[in-house]
Write an enzyme that holds these catalytic residues in place. Structure first.
Site, mmCIF file in Angstrom:
data_model
loop_
_atom_site.group_PDB
_atom_site.id
_atom_site.type_symbol
_atom_site.label_atom_id
_atom_site.label_comp_id
_atom_site.label_asym_id
_atom_site.label_seq_id
_atom_site.Cartn_x
_atom_site.Cartn_y
_atom_site.Cartn_z
ATOM 1 N N HIS A 261 0.852 -1.413 0.186
ATOM 2 C CA HIS A 261 -0.214 -0.157 -0.099
ATOM 3 C C HIS A 261 1.028 1.314 -0.012
ATOM 4 O O HIS A 261 1.854 1.122 0.646
ATOM 5 C CB HIS A 261 -0.950 -0.023 1.241
ATOM 6 C CG HIS A 261 -2.078 0.999 0.962
ATOM 7 N ND1 HIS A 261 -2.049 2.263 1.350
ATOM 8 C CD2 HIS A 261 -3.450 0.668 0.826
ATOM 9 C CE1 HIS A 261 -3.102 2.779 0.955
ATOM 10 N NE2 HIS A 261 -3.920 1.679 0.647
ATOM 11 N N ASP A 315 -8.112 -5.436 -0.448
ATOM 12 C CA ASP A 315 -8.372 -6.236 -1.641
ATOM 13 C C ASP A 315 -8.099 -7.571 -1.485
ATOM 14 O O ASP A 315 -8.744 -8.565 -1.943
ATOM 15 C CB ASP A 315 -7.758 -5.659 -2.807
ATOM 16 C CG ASP A 315 -8.085 -4.316 -3.105
ATOM 17 O OD1 ASP A 315 -7.364 -3.322 -3.522
ATOM 18 O OD2 ASP A 315 -9.580 -4.019 -3.203
HETATM 19 C C1 SDX Z 1 -6.132 -0.116 -3.227
HETATM 20 O O1 SDX Z 1 -4.281 4.458 -2.338
HETATM 21 C C2 SDX Z 1 -5.332 3.957 -1.641
HETATM 22 O O2 SDX Z 1 -5.691 4.156 -0.791
HETATM 23 C C3 SDX Z 1 -5.861 2.499 -2.417
HETATM 24 C C4 SDX Z 1 -6.769 1.713 -1.676
HETATM 25 C C5 SDX Z 1 -8.147 2.692 -1.519
HETATM 26 O O3 SDX Z 1 -8.874 2.237 -0.610
HETATM 27 O O4 SDX Z 1 -8.448 3.452 -2.592
HETATM 28 O O5 SDX Z 1 -6.196 1.283 -0.497
HETATM 29 C C6 SDX Z 1 -7.208 0.482 -2.663
HETATM 30 O O6 SDX Z 1 -5.574 0.554 -4.434
HETATM 31 C C7 SDX Z 1 -5.064 -0.848 -2.621
HETATM 32 C C8 SDX Z 1 -3.931 -1.352 -3.451
HETATM 33 C C9 SDX Z 1 -4.515 -2.372 -4.491
HETATM 34 N N1 SDX Z 1 -3.247 -2.797 -5.345
HETATM 35 C C10 SDX Z 1 -2.617 -3.968 -5.400
HETATM 36 O O7 SDX Z 1 -2.821 -4.952 -4.288
HETATM 37 C C11 SDX Z 1 -1.445 -4.170 -6.175
HETATM 38 C C12 SDX Z 1 -0.084 -4.753 -5.647
HETATM 39 N N2 SDX Z 1 0.385 -3.612 -4.832
HETATM 40 C C13 SDX Z 1 1.585 -3.120 -5.156
HETATM 41 O O8 SDX Z 1 1.543 -3.000 -6.753
HETATM 42 C C14 SDX Z 1 1.837 -1.791 -4.588
HETATM 43 O O9 SDX Z 1 2.047 -2.353 -3.201
HETATM 44 C C15 SDX Z 1 1.038 -0.550 -4.540
HETATM 45 C C16 SDX Z 1 0.773 -0.106 -5.943
HETATM 46 C C17 SDX Z 1 -0.225 -0.775 -4.008
HETATM 47 C C18 SDX Z 1 1.732 0.460 -3.907
HETATM 48 O O10 SDX Z 1 2.975 0.847 -4.545
HETATM 49 P P1 SDX Z 1 3.945 1.738 -3.999
HETATM 50 O O11 SDX Z 1 3.739 2.460 -2.711
HETATM 51 O O12 SDX Z 1 4.373 2.790 -5.149
HETATM 52 O O13 SDX Z 1 5.127 0.971 -3.497
HETATM 53 P P2 SDX Z 1 6.341 0.469 -4.533
HETATM 54 O O14 SDX Z 1 5.455 -0.181 -5.718
HETATM 55 O O15 SDX Z 1 7.224 1.502 -4.635
HETATM 56 O O16 SDX Z 1 6.944 -0.779 -3.746
HETATM 57 C C19 SDX Z 1 8.125 -0.273 -2.897
HETATM 58 C C20 SDX Z 1 8.927 -1.805 -3.014
HETATM 59 C C21 SDX Z 1 9.149 -2.164 -4.470
HETATM 60 O O17 SDX Z 1 10.305 -2.817 -4.242
HETATM 61 P P3 SDX Z 1 11.672 -2.273 -5.054
HETATM 62 O O18 SDX Z 1 11.240 -2.245 -6.475
HETATM 63 O O19 SDX Z 1 12.026 -0.935 -4.307
HETATM 64 O O20 SDX Z 1 12.395 -3.280 -4.728
HETATM 65 O O21 SDX Z 1 7.936 -2.988 -2.629
HETATM 66 C C22 SDX Z 1 7.559 -3.769 -3.636
HETATM 67 C C23 SDX Z 1 8.067 -3.047 -5.033
HETATM 68 O O22 SDX Z 1 8.348 -3.841 -5.587
HETATM 69 N N3 SDX Z 1 6.311 -4.303 -3.400
HETATM 70 C C24 SDX Z 1 6.004 -5.073 -4.041
HETATM 71 C C25 SDX Z 1 4.388 -5.028 -3.628
HETATM 72 N N4 SDX Z 1 4.087 -3.950 -3.396
HETATM 73 C C26 SDX Z 1 5.436 -3.458 -3.213
HETATM 74 N N5 SDX Z 1 6.406 -6.408 -4.560
HETATM 75 C C27 SDX Z 1 5.442 -7.329 -4.920
HETATM 76 N N6 SDX Z 1 4.246 -7.355 -4.741
HETATM 77 C C28 SDX Z 1 3.439 -6.185 -4.103
HETATM 78 N N7 SDX Z 1 2.254 -6.187 -3.980
#
Ligand code: SDX
Length: 377
Positions: A261, A315
């Site tokens: 998140h 989710d």
């Molecule tokens: C919702 O914003 C809100 O409030 C949204 C929401 C709402 O109620 O409206 O809460 C609803 O959208 C929840 C999120 C649903 N999406 C997912 O579950 C998709 C999977 N999640 C990721 O794509 C990610 O966690 C995000 C997009 C949700 C958040 O991404 P960020 O804050 O931009 O974090 P990031 O992608 O920069 O990750 C930081 C690190 C990275 O590693 P490095 O590249 O630095 O080595 O953590 C890793 C990421 O690769 N990482 C993940 C991951 N989430 C973070 N790696 C694998 N799987 C994941 N899910």
């Protein structure tokens, strides 16, 4: 022209104030108009939370009665929406159906461009009432079934099950669904809500802002994740495969749906309540398939935590819960829309109350200025 630092994805950037909700990362909590969401989900109905988000206060008995009566009176779809549903291909995504339906409602609304608070409140309530009817009718048409008319005697959540399945399930199943609606309703400046605020900031209409928000929510990095969670569980297949699958997925740099998140870095405050509700569904199902899925769901969650220290977001439990309730996977994000229409429209009204056009800057990284060569013959 300022040359401030670049904040990709607007991570950590505060762009405006809001009085609607706050996500308190430190204490891992979320409040709607000051009320902890856990308390609202435990003690109140989704209709009361919708009223709270729009009006800033919980309704008293008289106001709730009047609100419920107005919502129920607005449910019936008029012919043009029913005809639209019949014309859209059954292969298109249910989020496309919702996006198109909202667009049609706007095109047919003679007051589309009236952005006054009263007009927008009326549009918001009409969307709250009608979106479930569209989602249910679309759910049934994909199964080759005729729509079931909304029942004005039933509450919001009960009526949705009635329109989807022709029957209302046990109260604990309805309650689990209502908990998910309350938890999904509002979450400050998430991508789809901010999208709605950007569109509203140009003084465009509410339907345009909601249509844009639906487009933003559809993406798997946002609302589309609850559908993607179910596809992921089906891909893994069994609890025994969870760890191997995860190692392969992480090695391939895949995003694991339902985890992580942008704001919560130590766990999404809404997950414990949704997980409890989902666990109750599993226990109630007392069915080997549900138990197997729940075991797989828990194994993946544990593996993700131990390997990456990344917690599930709302989710993750919601996707499993919706599957156990009998909804088809592609319909999961439309369920999110049915709830978040309350938060989106509360923010639309707030944006208009103290509007400023949202127009950030970019740092140019293209070619330096150069002369245009003579036209080629
Ligand atoms: C919702 O914003 C809100 O409030 C949204 C929401 C709402 O109620 O409206 O809460 C609803 O959208 C929840 C999120 C649903 N999406 C997912 O579950 C998709 C999977 N999640 C990721 O794509 C990610 O966690 C995000 C997009 C949700 C958040 O991404 P960020 O804050 O931009 O974090 P990031 O992608 O920069 O990750 C930081 C690190 C990275 O590693 P490095 O590249 O630095 O080595 O953590 C890793 C990421 O690769 N990482 C993940 C991951 N989430 C973070 N790696 C694998 N799987 C994941 N899910």
């Amino acid at each position: 022209m300022t040359t401030s630092a670049i904040h990709r994805g607007l991570a950590g950037v505060v762009v405006d104030t809001t009085e609607i909700s706050t996500v308190i990362e430190e204490t891992n909590s979320l409040t709607y108009r000051g009320y902890p969401v856990q308390d609202l989900a435990a003690r109140r109905s989704f209709e009361e939370v919708a009223y709270l988000l729009w009006h800033g206060e919980l309704p008293d008995a008289d106001r709730l009665r009047e609100f419920r009566a107005r919502e129920r009176a607005l449910r019936p779809l008029d012919r043009s929406l029913s005809e639209l549903l019949a014309r859209l291909p059954a292969t298109c995504h249910p989020m496309d159906v919702l996006r198109t339906a909202v667009s049609l409602l706007g095109a047919e609304d003679p007051a589309e461009d009236d952005g006054s608070p009263a007009a927008n409140r009326a549009k918001s309530l009409a969307l709250l009432a009608r979106l479930p009817v569209v989602v249910a009718a679309d759910h049934r048409r994909r199964r080759g079934l005729d729509p079931v008319r909304p029942d004005p005697e039933l509450g919001y959540a009960e009526n949705f099950f009635h329109m989807c399945f022709g029957t209302v399930p046990a109260p604990e199943v309805v309650r689990c669904f209502e908990v998910s609606l309350i938890l999904y309703a509002e979450h400050s400046f998430n991508a789809s809500t901010f999208t709605a605020r950007v569109v509203t900031s140009t003084l465009s209409d509410l339907y345009s802002a909601v249509t844009a928000a639906i487009g933003a929510l559809k993406g798997p990095l946002h609302g589309g994740a609850n559908e993607a969670v179910m596809h992921m569980l089906e891909e893994i297949g069994s609890p025994e495969r969870a760890e191997t699958w995860l190692d392969e997925a992480l090695a391939a740099k895949r995003k694991i749906m339902g985890f992580g998140h942008r704001v919560y870095k130590h766990g999404d405050s809404r997950v414990p309540l949704m997980q409890e509700a989902t666990d109750r569904l599993v226990a109630r199902a007392a069915d080997p398939e549900a138990t197997r899925l729940a075991t797989l769901h828990a194994a993946l969650r544990q593996a993700m935590l131990s390997r990456k220290g990344i917690h599930p977001n709302l989710d993750y439990p919601a996707g499993l819960a919706y599957h156990l309730m009998g909804f088809d996977t592609p319909a999961f994000t439309p369920l999110f829309v049915m709830s978040r229409i309350t938060g989106w429209t509360a923010h639309i009204t707030e944006q208009l109350a103290h509007n400023a056009l949202i127009r950030p800057l970019a740092s140019y990284a293209g070619p330096a200025q150069r002369p245009v060569p003579a036209a080629v013959r």
